[in-house]
Design an enzyme around this catalytic site. Structure first.
Site, PDB file in Angstrom:
ATOM      1  CE  LYS A  13      -1.963  -1.127   3.832  1.00 39.89           C
ATOM      2  NZ  LYS A  13      -1.467  -2.344   4.398  1.00 39.89           N
ATOM      3  NE  ARG A 122       7.968  -2.392   5.924  1.00 37.81           N
ATOM      4  CZ  ARG A 122       6.674  -2.243   6.199  1.00 37.81           C
ATOM      5  NH1 ARG A 122       5.813  -1.964   5.238  1.00 37.81           N
ATOM      6  NH2 ARG A 122       6.231  -2.421   7.426  1.00 37.81           N
TER       7      ARG A 122
HETATM    8  P1  ADP Z   1       1.264  -2.555   8.789  1.00 39.73           P
HETATM    9  O1  ADP Z   1       0.045  -2.350   7.923  1.00 39.73           O
HETATM   10  O2  ADP Z   1       2.468  -2.986   8.028  1.00 39.73           O
HETATM   11  O3  ADP Z   1       1.015  -3.390   9.995  1.00 39.73           O
HETATM   12  P2  ADP Z   1       1.118   0.267   9.561  1.00 39.73           P
HETATM   13  O4  ADP Z   1       2.246   1.220   9.455  1.00 39.73           O
HETATM   14  O5  ADP Z   1      -0.083   0.502   8.707  1.00 39.73           O
HETATM   15  O6  ADP Z   1       1.744  -1.157   9.309  1.00 39.73           O
HETATM   16  O7  ADP Z   1       0.619   0.202  11.087  1.00 39.73           O
HETATM   17  C1  ADP Z   1       1.512  -0.079  12.119  1.00 39.73           C
HETATM   18  C2  ADP Z   1       0.760  -0.262  13.433  1.00 39.73           C
HETATM   19  O8  ADP Z   1       0.020   0.934  13.732  1.00 39.73           O
HETATM   20  C3  ADP Z   1      -0.273  -1.359  13.452  1.00 39.73           C
HETATM   21  O9  ADP Z   1       0.291  -2.621  13.744  1.00 39.73           O
HETATM   22  C4  ADP Z   1      -1.207  -0.861  14.572  1.00 39.73           C
HETATM   23  O10 ADP Z   1      -0.655  -1.110  15.836  1.00 39.73           O
HETATM   24  C5  ADP Z   1      -1.211   0.638  14.391  1.00 39.73           C
HETATM   25  N1  ADP Z   1      -2.330   1.112  13.543  1.00 39.73           N
HETATM   26  C6  ADP Z   1      -2.247   1.700  12.312  1.00 39.73           C
HETATM   27  N2  ADP Z   1      -3.470   1.989  11.827  1.00 39.73           N
HETATM   28  C7  ADP Z   1      -4.372   1.565  12.767  1.00 39.73           C
HETATM   29  C8  ADP Z   1      -5.793   1.555  12.860  1.00 39.73           C
HETATM   30  N3  ADP Z   1      -6.570   2.034  11.869  1.00 39.73           N
HETATM   31  N4  ADP Z   1      -6.364   1.044  13.968  1.00 39.73           N
HETATM   32  C9  ADP Z   1      -5.626   0.539  14.957  1.00 39.73           C
HETATM   33  N5  ADP Z   1      -4.282   0.504  14.944  1.00 39.73           N
HETATM   34  C10 ADP Z   1      -3.647   1.014  13.867  1.00 39.73           C
END
Ligand code: ADP
Ligand code: ZN
Length: 218
Positions: A13, A122
Protein backbone atom coordinates in the site's frame (compact mmCIF):
# COMPACT_ATOMS: atom_id res chain seq x y z
CA UNK A 1 -10.69 11.85 -4.93
CA UNK A 2 -10.98 10.06 -1.60
CA UNK A 3 -9.55 6.56 -1.88
CA UNK A 4 -9.08 3.83 0.72
CA UNK A 5 -6.26 1.32 0.30
CA UNK A 6 -6.87 -2.05 1.94
CA UNK A 7 -4.34 -4.84 2.19
CA UNK A 8 -2.36 -6.92 4.63
CA UNK A 9 0.90 -5.55 6.00
CA UNK A 10 3.43 -5.88 3.20
CA UNK A 11 0.82 -5.80 0.44
CA UNK A 12 2.52 -2.69 -0.91
CA UNK A 13 0.00 0.00 0.00
CA UNK A 14 2.69 2.46 0.98
CA UNK A 15 4.83 1.75 -2.06
CA UNK A 16 1.92 2.14 -4.48
CA UNK A 17 0.68 5.26 -2.73
CA UNK A 18 4.09 6.88 -3.00
CA UNK A 19 4.00 6.27 -6.77
CA UNK A 20 0.39 7.45 -7.18
CA UNK A 21 0.16 10.52 -4.98
CA UNK A 22 1.97 12.88 -7.37
CA UNK A 23 0.08 11.65 -10.43
CA UNK A 24 -3.24 12.49 -8.80
CA UNK A 25 -2.00 15.35 -6.64
CA UNK A 26 -3.44 13.95 -3.41
CA UNK A 27 -1.52 13.08 -0.23
CA UNK A 28 -0.76 9.59 1.04
CA UNK A 29 -2.17 9.44 4.54
CA UNK A 30 -0.99 6.41 6.47
CA UNK A 31 -2.32 5.97 10.00
CA UNK A 32 0.82 3.97 10.78
CA UNK A 33 2.94 6.97 9.73
CA UNK A 34 0.72 9.37 11.68
CA UNK A 35 1.20 7.19 14.78
CA UNK A 36 4.97 6.89 14.27
CA UNK A 37 5.15 10.70 13.95
CA UNK A 38 3.25 11.03 17.25
CA UNK A 39 5.72 8.62 18.86
CA UNK A 40 8.66 10.60 17.50
CA UNK A 41 7.18 13.79 18.93
CA UNK A 42 6.61 12.01 22.27
CA UNK A 43 2.98 13.15 22.47
CA UNK A 44 0.69 11.51 25.02
CA UNK A 45 -1.23 9.71 22.25
CA UNK A 46 2.02 8.55 20.67
CA UNK A 47 3.43 7.13 23.88
CA UNK A 48 0.23 5.21 24.56
CA UNK A 49 0.03 3.92 20.99
CA UNK A 50 3.60 2.63 21.01
CA UNK A 51 2.77 -0.06 23.58
CA UNK A 52 0.21 -1.59 21.18
CA UNK A 53 2.22 -1.08 18.01
CA UNK A 54 5.34 -2.79 19.34
CA UNK A 55 3.27 -5.93 19.94
CA UNK A 56 1.52 -5.75 16.57
CA UNK A 57 -1.87 -5.07 18.21
CA UNK A 58 -4.43 -2.50 17.08
CA UNK A 59 -4.16 0.88 18.72
CA UNK A 60 -7.44 1.75 20.55
CA UNK A 61 -9.96 3.65 18.43
CA UNK A 62 -10.10 6.70 20.68
CA UNK A 63 -6.40 7.34 20.02
CA UNK A 64 -6.29 6.65 16.31
CA UNK A 65 -9.54 8.43 15.40
CA UNK A 66 -8.53 11.77 16.94
CA UNK A 67 -5.17 11.64 15.20
CA UNK A 68 -6.79 10.74 11.88
CA UNK A 69 -9.36 13.55 12.11
CA UNK A 70 -6.59 16.03 12.80
CA UNK A 71 -4.67 14.82 9.76
CA UNK A 72 -7.72 14.86 7.49
CA UNK A 73 -8.38 18.47 8.49
CA UNK A 74 -5.09 19.66 7.08
CA UNK A 75 -5.25 21.68 3.86
CA UNK A 76 -3.61 19.14 1.58
CA UNK A 77 -6.41 16.64 2.28
CA UNK A 78 -9.22 18.95 1.17
CA UNK A 79 -9.53 17.51 -2.34
CA UNK A 80 -8.76 13.90 -1.54
CA UNK A 81 -6.28 11.38 -0.25
CA UNK A 82 -4.97 7.85 -0.49
CA UNK A 83 -5.90 6.54 2.95
CA UNK A 84 -3.71 3.67 4.07
CA UNK A 85 -4.16 1.72 7.33
CA UNK A 86 -7.68 2.93 8.08
CA UNK A 87 -10.25 1.43 8.41
CA UNK A 88 -9.01 -1.82 9.87
CA UNK A 89 -12.31 -2.92 11.41
CA UNK A 90 -15.95 -2.63 10.44
CA UNK A 91 -16.47 -0.21 13.35
CA UNK A 92 -13.73 2.03 11.94
CA UNK A 93 -15.32 1.82 8.47
CA UNK A 94 -18.61 3.07 9.87
CA UNK A 95 -16.88 5.93 11.66
CA UNK A 96 -15.00 6.84 8.48
CA UNK A 97 -18.29 7.00 6.56
CA UNK A 98 -19.40 9.69 9.01
CA UNK A 99 -16.21 11.71 8.54
CA UNK A 100 -15.65 11.60 4.75
CA UNK A 101 -17.28 10.14 1.64
CA UNK A 102 -15.05 7.47 0.13
CA UNK A 103 -15.07 7.31 -3.69
CA UNK A 104 -13.40 3.95 -4.13
CA UNK A 105 -11.57 1.19 -2.29
CA UNK A 106 -8.53 -0.59 -3.70
CA UNK A 107 -7.87 -3.94 -2.03
CA UNK A 108 -4.47 -5.58 -2.51
CA UNK A 109 -4.43 -9.34 -1.96
CA UNK A 110 -1.24 -11.07 -0.84
CA UNK A 111 -0.18 -14.44 0.59
CA UNK A 112 1.44 -14.85 3.98
CA UNK A 113 4.74 -16.26 2.67
CA UNK A 114 5.20 -13.27 0.37
CA UNK A 115 4.50 -10.90 3.27
CA UNK A 116 7.15 -12.55 5.43
CA UNK A 117 9.75 -12.26 2.70
CA UNK A 118 8.89 -8.66 1.92
CA UNK A 119 8.64 -7.25 5.41
CA UNK A 120 11.61 -9.23 6.67
CA UNK A 121 13.69 -7.33 4.06
CA UNK A 122 11.90 -3.98 4.18
CA UNK A 123 14.05 -0.87 4.50
CA UNK A 124 12.55 2.58 4.96
CA UNK A 125 14.19 5.96 4.40
CA UNK A 126 14.41 8.10 7.53
CA UNK A 127 14.27 11.21 5.40
CA UNK A 128 11.58 10.82 2.75
CA UNK A 129 9.89 7.53 3.69
CA UNK A 130 10.71 5.78 0.40
CA UNK A 131 10.55 1.99 0.73
CA UNK A 132 13.27 -0.44 -0.43
CA UNK A 133 13.81 -4.18 0.01
CA UNK A 134 17.14 -5.83 0.83
CA UNK A 135 16.46 -8.72 -1.54
CA UNK A 136 14.07 -7.49 -4.21
CA UNK A 137 14.45 -3.73 -4.45
CA UNK A 138 17.86 -2.85 -3.01
CA UNK A 139 19.05 0.75 -2.92
CA UNK A 140 21.95 1.58 -5.26
CA UNK A 141 24.20 2.13 -2.24
CA UNK A 142 23.73 -0.10 0.82
CA UNK A 143 21.81 1.55 3.63
CA UNK A 144 21.35 4.85 1.73
CA UNK A 145 18.21 6.24 0.06
CA UNK A 146 18.43 6.63 -3.73
CA UNK A 147 16.19 9.70 -3.61
CA UNK A 148 17.40 11.83 -0.73
CA UNK A 149 20.60 10.07 0.46
CA UNK A 150 19.35 9.76 4.04
CA UNK A 151 19.86 6.52 5.99
CA UNK A 152 17.58 3.52 5.60
CA UNK A 153 16.29 1.61 8.60
CA UNK A 154 14.11 -1.39 9.51
CA UNK A 155 10.84 -0.81 11.33
CA UNK A 156 10.79 -1.97 14.97
CA UNK A 157 7.62 -4.00 14.41
CA UNK A 158 9.01 -5.84 11.36
CA UNK A 159 10.00 -8.95 13.33
CA UNK A 160 8.66 -12.34 12.20
CA UNK A 161 6.40 -12.79 15.23
CA UNK A 162 4.84 -9.35 14.91
CA UNK A 163 4.47 -9.62 11.14
CA UNK A 164 2.51 -12.87 11.52
CA UNK A 165 0.29 -11.31 14.18
CA UNK A 166 -0.44 -8.24 12.02
CA UNK A 167 -1.19 -10.46 9.01
CA UNK A 168 -3.59 -12.65 10.99
CA UNK A 169 -5.35 -9.63 12.50
CA UNK A 170 -5.89 -8.29 8.97
CA UNK A 171 -7.28 -11.61 7.73
CA UNK A 172 -9.72 -11.71 10.67
CA UNK A 173 -11.16 -8.33 9.79
CA UNK A 174 -11.16 -8.25 6.02
CA UNK A 175 -14.39 -10.17 5.21
CA UNK A 176 -16.77 -7.77 6.99
CA UNK A 177 -14.84 -4.80 5.55
CA UNK A 178 -15.13 -6.25 2.08
CA UNK A 179 -18.86 -6.79 2.50
CA UNK A 180 -19.25 -3.24 3.74
CA UNK A 181 -17.46 -1.70 0.77
CA UNK A 182 -19.17 -3.94 -1.74
CA UNK A 183 -22.42 -2.37 -0.62
CA UNK A 184 -21.43 1.26 -0.29
CA UNK A 185 -18.53 1.96 -2.65
CA UNK A 186 -16.82 0.62 -5.66
CA UNK A 187 -14.43 -2.04 -4.44
CA UNK A 188 -11.54 -3.13 -6.67
CA UNK A 189 -9.41 -6.15 -5.83
CA UNK A 190 -5.86 -6.41 -7.17
CA UNK A 191 -3.40 -9.30 -6.91
CA UNK A 192 -0.34 -7.98 -5.12
CA UNK A 193 1.77 -11.15 -4.96
CA UNK A 194 3.98 -10.15 -7.88
CA UNK A 195 6.74 -7.74 -6.84
CA UNK A 196 6.87 -4.26 -8.28
CA UNK A 197 10.40 -4.96 -9.50
CA UNK A 198 9.06 -7.78 -11.72
CA UNK A 199 8.45 -6.58 -15.29
CA UNK A 200 5.26 -8.71 -15.31
CA UNK A 201 3.82 -6.63 -12.48
CA UNK A 202 0.79 -4.66 -13.65
CA UNK A 203 -0.53 -3.50 -10.29
CA UNK A 204 0.39 0.15 -10.70
CA UNK A 205 -1.00 0.31 -14.24
CA UNK A 206 -4.22 -1.29 -13.01
CA UNK A 207 -4.48 1.20 -10.16
CA UNK A 208 -4.08 4.04 -12.64
CA UNK A 209 -6.83 2.68 -14.90
CA UNK A 210 -9.19 2.58 -11.92
CA UNK A 211 -8.19 6.02 -10.63
CA UNK A 212 -8.29 7.65 -14.09
CA UNK A 213 -11.78 6.35 -14.51
CA UNK A 214 -12.84 7.82 -11.16
CA UNK A 215 -11.15 11.13 -11.94
CA UNK A 216 -12.92 11.43 -15.29
CA UNK A 217 -16.27 11.21 -13.52
CA UNK A 218 -15.53 13.87 -10.91
P1 ADP B 1 1.26 -2.56 8.79
O1 ADP B 1 0.05 -2.35 7.92
O2 ADP B 1 2.47 -2.99 8.03
O3 ADP B 1 1.01 -3.39 10.00
P2 ADP B 1 1.12 0.27 9.56
O4 ADP B 1 2.25 1.22 9.46
O5 ADP B 1 -0.08 0.50 8.71
O6 ADP B 1 1.74 -1.16 9.31
O7 ADP B 1 0.62 0.20 11.09
C1 ADP B 1 1.51 -0.08 12.12
C2 ADP B 1 0.76 -0.26 13.43
O8 ADP B 1 0.02 0.93 13.73
C3 ADP B 1 -0.27 -1.36 13.45
O9 ADP B 1 0.29 -2.62 13.74
C4 ADP B 1 -1.21 -0.86 14.57
O10 ADP B 1 -0.66 -1.11 15.84
C5 ADP B 1 -1.21 0.64 14.39
N1 ADP B 1 -2.33 1.11 13.54
C6 ADP B 1 -2.25 1.70 12.31
N2 ADP B 1 -3.47 1.99 11.83
C7 ADP B 1 -4.37 1.57 12.77
C8 ADP B 1 -5.79 1.56 12.86
N3 ADP B 1 -6.57 2.03 11.87
N4 ADP B 1 -6.36 1.04 13.97
C9 ADP B 1 -5.63 0.54 14.96
N5 ADP B 1 -4.28 0.50 14.94
C10 ADP B 1 -3.65 1.01 13.87
ZN1 ZN C 1 14.85 9.21 1.14
Amino acid sequence: MKIVLLGAPGAGKGTYASRLKDTYNIPHISTGDVLREAIKNKTEAGLKAKIYMDKGDFVPDEIIIDLLKERLNQDDAKTGMLLDGFPRTIEQAKILDEIIGIKAVLKFDINKDVVLRRLGGRLICKGCGEIFNKHKLPPKQEGICDLCENQLHQREDDTEETIIKRYDLYQNQISPLEEHYKKTNNLHTLDSNIDLSDPECKVLENCKIILDNIKSKL
